[in-house]
Scaffold this motif. Structure first.
Motif, PDB file in Angstrom:
ATOM      1  N   ASP A   1     -17.529 -13.441  70.976  1.00 52.48           N
ATOM      2  CA  ASP A   1     -18.381 -14.607  71.224  1.00 52.48           C
ATOM      3  C   ASP A   1     -17.657 -15.673  72.042  1.00 52.48           C
ATOM      4  O   ASP A   1     -18.244 -16.398  72.814  1.00 52.48           O
ATOM      5  CB  ASP A   1     -18.912 -15.183  69.901  1.00 52.48           C
ATOM      6  N   HIS A   2     -16.325 -15.746  71.861  1.00 56.40           N
ATOM      7  CA  HIS A   2     -15.500 -16.721  72.587  1.00 56.40           C
ATOM      8  C   HIS A   2     -14.048 -16.400  72.293  1.00 56.40           C
ATOM      9  O   HIS A   2     -13.762 -15.489  71.510  1.00 56.40           O
ATOM     10  CB  HIS A   2     -15.821 -18.161  72.143  1.00 56.40           C
TER      11      HIS A   2
ATOM     12  N   THR B   1     -19.316 -20.092  67.890  1.00 57.42           N
ATOM     13  CA  THR B   1     -20.098 -18.883  67.614  1.00 57.42           C
ATOM     14  C   THR B   1     -21.608 -19.018  67.857  1.00 57.42           C
ATOM     15  O   THR B   1     -22.162 -18.319  68.710  1.00 57.42           O
ATOM     16  CB  THR B   1     -19.868 -18.438  66.154  1.00 57.42           C
TER      17      THR B   1
ATOM     18  N   GLU C   1     -15.188 -11.586  67.660  1.00 54.37           N
ATOM     19  CA  GLU C   1     -15.031 -12.975  67.207  1.00 54.37           C
ATOM     20  C   GLU C   1     -13.652 -13.512  67.585  1.00 54.37           C
ATOM     21  O   GLU C   1     -12.637 -12.886  67.257  1.00 54.37           O
ATOM     22  CB  GLU C   1     -15.240 -13.030  65.684  1.00 54.37           C
ATOM     23  N   SER C   2     -13.635 -14.617  68.303  1.00 52.25           N
ATOM     24  CA  SER C   2     -12.400 -15.368  68.575  1.00 52.25           C
ATOM     25  C   SER C   2     -11.277 -14.541  69.202  1.00 52.25           C
ATOM     26  O   SER C   2     -10.120 -14.673  68.819  1.00 52.25           O
ATOM     27  CB  SER C   2     -11.882 -16.023  67.280  1.00 52.25           C
TER      28      SER C   2
ATOM     29  N   HIS D   1     -10.606 -23.241  68.352  1.00 52.18           N
ATOM     30  CA  HIS D   1     -11.655 -23.172  69.385  1.00 52.18           C
ATOM     31  C   HIS D   1     -11.361 -24.116  70.550  1.00 52.18           C
ATOM     32  O   HIS D   1     -10.791 -25.184  70.352  1.00 52.18           O
ATOM     33  CB  HIS D   1     -13.004 -23.598  68.796  1.00 52.18           C
TER      34      HIS D   1
HETATM   35 ZN   LIG Z   1     -16.934 -17.487  66.881  1.00 47.38          ZN
END
Ligand SMILES: [Zn+2]
Length: 542
Positions: A449-450, A273, A231-232, A466
């Protein structure tokens, strides 16, 4: 006779100016204002801003006109009040989106909001809303309340002549809008339409098609295929990719003993996400997103179905909130697995969020009991470096502190230190997950995810969250991700051909998007074709 009909119609058409003028103005500013103000102040598109203002004024007029027809008066007033309340809420959300994210509330953001649970929203609210924003919004609302209070004594409506002039203005607006009707695509009605177009399902298995799967000759399936969805995690903060702080010591040690392989220049398919997971876990891709074929995303084959068809028992361990049924992605994928465990306490408050080691602890027994003659496909969904970064690691991982970032602006230092500590803890957890599988015929893939922007957009130097969808530079920063494959000694021994390709490809990759992740996973287990489609051409090991 004709004259009276004409008079009556004219009277009705004038009503928004003569009787409901305050509602008209309040609705125009609160409900539609963000749309044209954004064009003026954020996009600096004056012509577009003007055309959108005209479009929004017509919408506001039509709504005021229609509501003005409601009888009795009491009911009309209640409906007007409810509408203004909704408009005020949407104004606050859009106000935040414009100033903090640089874009208006759209279908993706709405999905993100629905997809996050109450905790995340609370964390987000407490940490991400700038202090000046709440008084500013209250100030704006207060002006409206004040004007409304005044208008009770001196009704704020136009007179006979001014309302005729306003009517002429409206006709001019209609003419302008008819000539520039395409501007409606950026207006509020189109936004609402777009949001209703998003379709969800709560049962992916209802769309299973069981395509024919063929394997490479003499193929032996690995017993454990592990997918860790992080995550992130921005690649720019990984020491495996040249970051100057040692944020990935565990994975570095695995790389040095040729058990972990890193791949460069990989992008996530989206900076948020739910969207990213939807694209990563199914054969639905960015191409399908850009050129819709009428087939909905959940009608595409998922990696979970394909792995089940290959004989794998699927298990989802999730440390992110289960989310609502309508969260668009994560939960439906978890529920398509034969077994699943959600580890984040439902309704836990922001200071009681479970860190990711819970994934290792809760899967330990499953891996321990997993028979080597059976096949397992295990997905871990980590909390990773989800904002608020400082909440994502236990105290003993607080290795970096503000003083390590002396060359950075003072206001960024605490965030940078917390982010790097969360990456460091993430590294440790991935190492611990890998450790569970070290004696098995296992392949482990890790990717987040990113990423995150992390103060790297010079035009927006204080922004770290983000990637912004509407800003190509910010978007590109937000999708830069690290990507690793761990191959256990037994996997390396049993699958020499695929290992040769992994070794050849590591480091030399030019570009690949993780929306093609299913093809890589199938390639790693030796699938040749699915439904007549060759797997290797879309796998990054091609
Ligand atoms: Zn995410």
């Amino acid at each position: 006779m004709l004259k009276t009909i004409y008079k009556k119609i004219a009277d009705i058409l004038m009503r928004p100016f003569r009787k409901h003028f305050l509602f008209l103005i309040a609705f125009f500013i609160l409900a539609t204002g963000p749309f044209f103000l954004w064009q003026f102040f954020y996009q600096h598109l004056l012509v577009n801003g003007f055309l959108l203002t005209v479009h929004c004024f017509i919408i506001s007029y039509v709504i005021t006109l229609l509501i003005g027809l409601i009888k009795p008066d009491k009911l009309r007033k209640v409906i007007q009040g409810i509408l203004l309340l909704i408009a005020a809420i949407s104004f606050a959300i859009n106000f935040y989106c414009i100033f903090e994210l640089g874009y208006l509330l759209d279908a993706d953001l709405a999905r993100l909001m629905i997809g996050t649970d109450l905790n995340e929203t609370r964390e987000f609210a407490s940490a991400m809303i700038p202090k000046w924003m709440i008084p500013a919004l209250l100030g704006i609302y207060l002006v409206f309340v004040g004007v409304w209070a005044l208008s009770r004594k001196h009704p704020l409506n136009l007179g006979k002549i001014t309302s005729r002039l306003a009517m002429c203005g409206l006709l001019l607006c209609l003419w302008v809008n008819a000539r520039s009707w395409k501007v409606w695509e950026e207006g509020p009605i189109h936004r609402i339409y777009e949001m209703t177009q998003y379709e969800v399902t709560d049962d992916l298995t209802a769309y299973y098609t069981h395509p024919k799967i063929t394997f490479n000759e003499d193929n032996q399936l690995p017993t454990d295929v592990v997918l860790i969805i992080g995550e992130s995690f921005s690649r720019s903060h990984s020491s495996l990719y040249g970051y100057d702080k040692d944020t990935n010591p565990c994975l570095r040690a695995y790389c040095d003993s040729s058990l972990v392989f890193t791949f460069d220049s990989i992008d996530a398919p989206a900076p948020t996400t739910a969207e990213s997971i939807r694209l990563m876990l199914s054969t639905y891709s960015q191409v399908d997103e850009e050129h819709p074929s009428g087939k909905k995303w959940f009608e595409f084959t998922t990696i979970i179905e394909l792995m089940q068809d290959c004989g794998y028992d699927s298990y989802w361990f999730g440390n992110q909130a289960r989310g609502s049924k309508k969260n668009g992605a994560t939960r439906v994928f978890a529920e398509a697995c034969q077994q699943r465990k959600f580890l984040q306490h439902e309704g836990a408050d922001r200071f009681n969020v479970t860190t990711d080691m819970v994934l290792v602890d809760s899967s330990y027994q499953y891996v321990h009991d997993a028979k080597p003659e059976e096949l397992h496909f295990i997905i871990y969904h980590m909390m990773g470096s989800h904002f608020d970064y400082a909440m994502r690691y236990p105290k003993e991982f607080a290795r970096f502190s503000e003083k390590d970032y002396a060359s950075q602006p003072e206001s960024h230092r605490a965030t940078l230190a917390a982010y790097d500590n969360s990456i460091l803890y993430n590294d440790y957890v991935i190492g611990q997950i890998i450790d569970l599988y070290k004696d098995r015929d296992a392949v482990v893939i890790y990717l987040p995810d990113h990423g995150q922007v992390i103060f790297r957009d010079p035009k927006d130097p204080d922004y770290f969250s983000h990637g912004k969808k509407k800003n190509p530079f910010s978007y590109a920063l937000g999708v830069e991700i690290p990507f690793i494959i761990y191959a256990s000694p037994l996997y390396q021994k049993r699958h020499p051909l695929i290992m040769q390709r992994i070794r050849e490809r590591q480091g030399e990759l030019t570009s690949w998007n993780s929306d093609e992740l299913p093809y890589l996973i199938l390639d790693l287990i030796g699938v040749k074709e699915v439904g007549g489609e060759t797997i290797q051409t879309k796998s990054m090991l091609h």
